[in-house]
Design a protein around this motif. Structure first.
Motif, PDB file in Angstrom:
ATOM      1  N   ASP A   1       0.777  -1.225  -0.030  1.00  0.00           N
ATOM      2  CA  ASP A   1       0.058  -0.044   0.012  1.00  0.00           C
ATOM      3  C   ASP A   1       0.957   1.312   0.184  1.00  0.00           C
ATOM      4  O   ASP A   1       2.275   1.205  -0.029  1.00  0.00           O
ATOM      5  N   ARG A   2       0.181   2.409  -0.094  1.00  0.00           N
ATOM      6  CA  ARG A   2       1.062   3.609   0.004  1.00  0.00           C
ATOM      7  C   ARG A   2       0.325   4.500   0.885  1.00  0.00           C
ATOM      8  O   ARG A   2      -0.792   4.777   0.797  1.00  0.00           O
ATOM      9  N   VAL A   3       1.061   4.879   2.073  1.00  0.00           N
ATOM     10  CA  VAL A   3       0.504   5.689   3.099  1.00  0.00           C
ATOM     11  C   VAL A   3       1.180   7.070   2.706  1.00  0.00           C
ATOM     12  O   VAL A   3       2.406   7.010   2.881  1.00  0.00           O
ATOM     13  N   GLY A   4       0.342   8.119   2.798  1.00  0.00           N
ATOM     14  CA  GLY A   4       1.145   9.399   2.273  1.00  0.00           C
ATOM     15  C   GLY A   4       1.945   9.154   1.102  1.00  0.00           C
ATOM     16  O   GLY A   4       1.273   8.571   0.053  1.00  0.00           O
ATOM     17  N   ASN A   5       3.491   9.158   0.966  1.00  0.00           N
ATOM     18  CA  ASN A   5       3.868   8.968   0.021  1.00  0.00           C
ATOM     19  C   ASN A   5       5.064   7.718   0.142  1.00  0.00           C
ATOM     20  O   ASN A   5       5.678   7.756  -0.837  1.00  0.00           O
ATOM     21  N   SER A   6       4.645   7.166   1.288  1.00  0.00           N
ATOM     22  CA  SER A   6       5.664   5.987   1.426  1.00  0.00           C
ATOM     23  C   SER A   6       5.127   4.538   1.274  1.00  0.00           C
ATOM     24  O   SER A   6       3.730   4.515   1.749  1.00  0.00           O
ATOM     25  N   ASP A   7       5.610   3.701   0.717  1.00  0.00           N
ATOM     26  CA  ASP A   7       5.289   2.507   0.527  1.00  0.00           C
ATOM     27  C   ASP A   7       5.075   1.543   1.744  1.00  0.00           C
ATOM     28  O   ASP A   7       6.157   1.675   2.581  1.00  0.00           O
ATOM     29  N   THR A   8       4.055   0.758   1.886  1.00  0.00           N
ATOM     30  CA  THR A   8       4.267  -0.153   2.967  1.00  0.00           C
ATOM     31  C   THR A   8       4.033  -1.559   2.452  1.00  0.00           C
ATOM     32  O   THR A   8       3.536  -1.553   1.413  1.00  0.00           O
ATOM     33  N   ILE A   9       4.480  -2.476   3.216  1.00  0.00           N
ATOM     34  CA  ILE A   9       4.371  -3.877   2.691  1.00  0.00           C
ATOM     35  C   ILE A   9       4.257  -4.932   4.048  1.00  0.00           C
ATOM     36  O   ILE A   9       5.008  -4.452   5.156  1.00  0.00           O
ATOM     37  N   GLU A  10       3.069  -5.592   4.022  1.00  0.00           N
ATOM     38  CA  GLU A  10       2.835  -6.106   5.030  1.00  0.00           C
ATOM     39  C   GLU A  10       2.651  -7.749   4.527  1.00  0.00           C
ATOM     40  O   GLU A  10       2.236  -8.185   3.354  1.00  0.00           O
ATOM     41  N   VAL A  11       3.249  -8.561   5.485  1.00  0.00           N
ATOM     42  CA  VAL A  11       3.059 -10.235   4.879  1.00  0.00           C
ATOM     43  C   VAL A  11       2.191 -10.677   6.122  1.00  0.00           C
ATOM     44  O   VAL A  11       2.590 -10.712   7.343  1.00  0.00           O
ATOM     45  N   ARG A  12       0.960 -11.259   5.691  1.00  0.00           N
ATOM     46  CA  ARG A  12       0.291 -11.950   6.474  1.00  0.00           C
ATOM     47  C   ARG A  12       0.609 -13.507   6.406  1.00  0.00           C
ATOM     48  O   ARG A  12       0.300 -14.039   4.986  1.00  0.00           O
ATOM     49  N   VAL A  13       0.986 -14.054   7.333  1.00  0.00           N
ATOM     50  CA  VAL A  13       0.907 -15.536   7.229  1.00  0.00           C
ATOM     51  C   VAL A  13       0.282 -16.272   8.340  1.00  0.00           C
ATOM     52  O   VAL A  13       0.225 -15.722   9.490  1.00  0.00           O
ATOM     53  N   GLU A  14      -0.135 -17.489   7.949  1.00  0.00           N
ATOM     54  CA  GLU A  14      -0.880 -18.253   9.217  1.00  0.00           C
ATOM     55  C   GLU A  14       0.190 -18.909  10.106  1.00  0.00           C
ATOM     56  O   GLU A  14       1.188 -19.262   9.585  1.00  0.00           O
ATOM     57  N   MET A  15      -0.345 -18.780  11.301  1.00  0.00           N
ATOM     58  CA  MET A  15       0.405 -19.445  12.198  1.00  0.00           C
ATOM     59  C   MET A  15       0.513 -21.077  12.217  1.00  0.00           C
ATOM     60  O   MET A  15      -0.701 -21.626  11.619  1.00  0.00           O
ATOM     61  N   THR A  16       1.368 -21.742  12.680  1.00  0.00           N
ATOM     62  CA  THR A  16       1.174 -23.319  12.509  1.00  0.00           C
ATOM     63  C   THR A  16       0.239 -23.414  14.035  1.00  0.00           C
ATOM     64  O   THR A  16       0.329 -22.759  14.783  1.00  0.00           O
ATOM     65  N   PRO A  17      -0.360 -24.791  13.909  1.00  0.00           N
ATOM     66  CA  PRO A  17      -1.276 -24.913  15.004  1.00  0.00           C
ATOM     67  C   PRO A  17      -0.644 -24.726  16.399  1.00  0.00           C
ATOM     68  O   PRO A  17      -1.127 -24.477  17.275  1.00  0.00           O
ATOM     69  N   ASP A  18       0.808 -25.388  16.397  1.00  0.00           N
ATOM     70  CA  ASP A  18       1.294 -25.245  17.799  1.00  0.00           C
ATOM     71  C   ASP A  18       1.719 -23.996  18.231  1.00  0.00           C
ATOM     72  O   ASP A  18       1.404 -23.502  19.455  1.00  0.00           O
ATOM     73  N   MET A  19       1.877 -22.722  17.318  1.00  0.00           N
ATOM     74  CA  MET A  19       2.065 -21.695  17.657  1.00  0.00           C
ATOM     75  C   MET A  19       0.727 -21.078  18.356  1.00  0.00           C
ATOM     76  O   MET A  19       0.627 -20.140  19.082  1.00  0.00           O
ATOM     77  N   PHE A  20      -0.315 -21.384  17.658  1.00  0.00           N
ATOM     78  CA  PHE A  20      -1.795 -21.091  17.858  1.00  0.00           C
ATOM     79  C   PHE A  20      -1.960 -20.982  19.359  1.00  0.00           C
ATOM     80  O   PHE A  20      -2.623 -20.174  20.077  1.00  0.00           O
ATOM     81  N   SER A  21      -1.417 -22.122  19.979  1.00  0.00           N
ATOM     82  CA  SER A  21      -1.766 -22.288  21.431  1.00  0.00           C
ATOM     83  C   SER A  21      -0.937 -21.375  22.228  1.00  0.00           C
ATOM     84  O   SER A  21      -1.202 -21.225  23.594  1.00  0.00           O
ATOM     85  N   ASP A  22       0.023 -20.683  21.939  1.00  0.00           N
ATOM     86  CA  ASP A  22       0.999 -20.081  22.631  1.00  0.00           C
ATOM     87  C   ASP A  22       0.486 -18.558  23.030  1.00  0.00           C
ATOM     88  O   ASP A  22      -0.551 -18.313  22.432  1.00  0.00           O
ATOM     89  N   ASP A  23       0.967 -18.010  24.138  1.00  0.00           N
ATOM     90  CA  ASP A  23       0.756 -16.670  24.641  1.00  0.00           C
ATOM     91  C   ASP A  23       0.971 -15.585  23.515  1.00  0.00           C
ATOM     92  O   ASP A  23       1.944 -15.855  22.609  1.00  0.00           O
ATOM     93  N   LEU A  24       0.441 -14.576  23.808  1.00  0.00           N
ATOM     94  CA  LEU A  24       0.401 -13.391  22.923  1.00  0.00           C
ATOM     95  C   LEU A  24       2.052 -12.859  22.762  1.00  0.00           C
ATOM     96  O   LEU A  24       2.427 -12.401  21.687  1.00  0.00           O
ATOM     97  N   SER A  25       2.705 -12.984  23.960  1.00  0.00           N
ATOM     98  CA  SER A  25       4.009 -12.367  23.752  1.00  0.00           C
ATOM     99  C   SER A  25       4.864 -13.421  22.899  1.00  0.00           C
ATOM    100  O   SER A  25       5.862 -13.044  22.349  1.00  0.00           O
ATOM    101  N   GLU A  26       4.614 -14.736  22.936  1.00  0.00           N
ATOM    102  CA  GLU A  26       5.347 -15.486  22.006  1.00  0.00           C
ATOM    103  C   GLU A  26       5.090 -15.133  20.877  1.00  0.00           C
ATOM    104  O   GLU A  26       5.735 -15.276  19.931  1.00  0.00           O
TER     105      GLU A  26
END
Ligand code: DLL
Length: 434
Positions: A361-386
């Motif tokens: 995306d472009r916010v103001g005049n600067s490009d941004t890039i976001e990578v969305r990736v699915e957690m593995t099932p074992d990560m899913f059970s971990d707490d938020l700080s992990e």
């Protein structure tokens, strides 16, 4: 002016241009045949020898080259001069070990700088101008190319490189910079900062030479209005020397290809058949006088349109449109070339599945890039700080692969929509191409 910079060539007759091009084509094919075993094998595979090139149209018989050929032959494979005759390398951004390297003899540097000098002249530049070069310096060709062009012209060159915006503005005000060279997104950011600092009346800019990434006509109008200058597009790629392969004149109606140094073709990306003037196709270049890294029929993957219609400026060199898209999936984010496959490689190496999405995306005049990736099932059970620790780890791994910061968002398993056909991996919200 030096022996190479010959502006009178820019108004040569089409017959004259064709005759230079045939001579340069023959010379380049012979050079590659003699010095690049990989290219010789490619020619032999289609039963051709350099002597088979008799007419300009024979170019269509020749095999094409692409980034893959360069990567496969990294680092020295396509070198056509002894290394001891080379004085410089430049390189594209890309995966470690797979970068594309371009080599230059002194002659190659001179030719390249002359192409950039022509671009500055076409933007109204003279030896009396103050040219601030705010493209990055280093392996990227933007800084060194325009710097060299400005020197050739005899302008006062201010090599600020990119970044450090306050210092850029200070120099602009104190030295009375008249021509600014940088990416269009950086120009827009500079314009914003100049207005915020309230120093617009101290700015003496008359022209900007902006390229290396896609930008719209709307963005051009904004930058022109905000900075009170005329904004000129410039195009090029490392594989062909860098900026200055083509450039805009005051008509702002397409970029003139330096046809005494390059042959340009516009082809159907699937069949490689030529596409007529006025229609979209992939832009392919052949260099005519490069020594160390010559190129024959290099597929840029940029989609564009050519026109041989006369231009009001009097130049006879063919014009190409702005790139209108790509025939591959390369993205240019913050000026850096990014392939989705590089991101996928990092994800897989770090134990994730190939369930991801890249949002640009472009916010103001600067490009941004976001990578969305699915957690593995074992990560899913971990707490938020992990989870935030996993994200930080991926941000660092992506930075090391791509050279830029990407935001990482770990999302719950199976939340990224599955596709029955081609997966939509990239969502580009910038709408840069028309
Ligand atoms: O971007 C060279 C350059 C530097 C051009 C400064 C202009 C100004 P690379 O990093 O090798 O070289 O990236 C080349 O950038 O194939 C296009 O996709 C894109 N590109 C270059 N100029 C433009 C432009 C430099 N004016 C790739 N508009 C090319 C849109 C551009 N895209």
């Amino acid at each position: 002016m030096n022996q190479y910079y010959q502006p009178e060539k820019e108004t040569a007759s089409r017959d004259q241009i064709s005759s230079w091009q045939l001579e340069g084509l023959k010379k380049t094919v012979q050079r590659m045949y003699d010095h690049v075993p990989y290219y010789r094998a490619k020619l032999e595979a289609v039963g051709l020898e350099p002597g088979d090139i008799r007419y300009l149209e024979d170019i269509r018989k020749l095999p094409t080259l692409s980034k893959d050929d360069l990567r496969e032959n990294y680092p020295y494979g396509l070198l056509a001069s002894p290394l001891s005759d080379c004085v410089r390398i430049q390189s594209t951004s890309g995966t470690t070990g797979k970068r594309v390297i371009a080599y230059y003899t002194q002659h190659d540097v001179d030719l390249w700088e002359d192409c950039c000098a022509r671009a500055i002249v076409a933007a109204g530049g003279t030896k009396d101008d103050v040219v601030q070069v705010s493209y990055g310096y280093g392996l990227f060709t933007g800084g060194p190319g325009l710097n060299g062009g400005s020197h050739k012209l005899g302008s006062l060159t201010v090599p600020t490189s990119s970044g450090n915006t306050d210092r850029q503005i200070q120099f602009m005000c104190d030295l009375g910079t008249t021509i600014l060279c940088c990416t269009p997104s950086y120009a827009a950011y500079l314009a914003e900062s100049i207005h915020e600092q309230g120093v617009r009346d101290k700015i003496r800019l008359k022209a900007g030479i902006f390229g290396a990434e896609a930008w719209t006509e709307e963005m051009r109008r904004d930058i022109q209005d905000q900075l009170g200058l005329k904004a000129y597009d410039i195009y090029g790629l490392t594989e062909l020397s860098g900026p200055g392969v083509s450039f805009e004149c005051h008509a702002q109606a397409g970029m003139h290809v330096n046809e005494d140094h390059f042959i340009v073709e516009c082809v159907d990306p699937n069949t490689l058949e030529p596409v007529p003037d006025g229609q979209r196709g992939e832009i392919v270049f052949t260099s005519l006088d490069k020594e160390a890294s010559p190129m024959v029929r290099y597929r840029t993957r940029d989609i564009g349109i050519l026109t041989h219609e006369p231009c009001e400026c009097g130049r006879t060199f063919v014009r190409m449109s702005k790139p209108l898209g790509r025939s591959d999936d390369m993205l240019i984010v913050k000026g850096v070339n990014v392939f989705p496959s590089q991101i996928e490689e990092v994800l897989l190496k770090n134990g994730y599945q190939a369930n991801y999405q890249i949002v640009v995306d472009r916010v103001g005049n600067s490009d941004t890039i976001e990578v969305r990736v699915e957690m593995t099932p074992d990560m899913f059970s971990d707490d938020l700080s992990e989870i935030s620790r996993y994200e930080k780890h991926l941000v660092a791994a992506l930075k090391s692969m791509l050279g830029i910061m990407a935001k990482v968002s770990l999302v719950s398993p199976k939340s990224i929509e599955r596709s029955e056909g081609k997966a939509v991996r990239v969502i580009d919200r910038r709408k840069l191409y028309v």
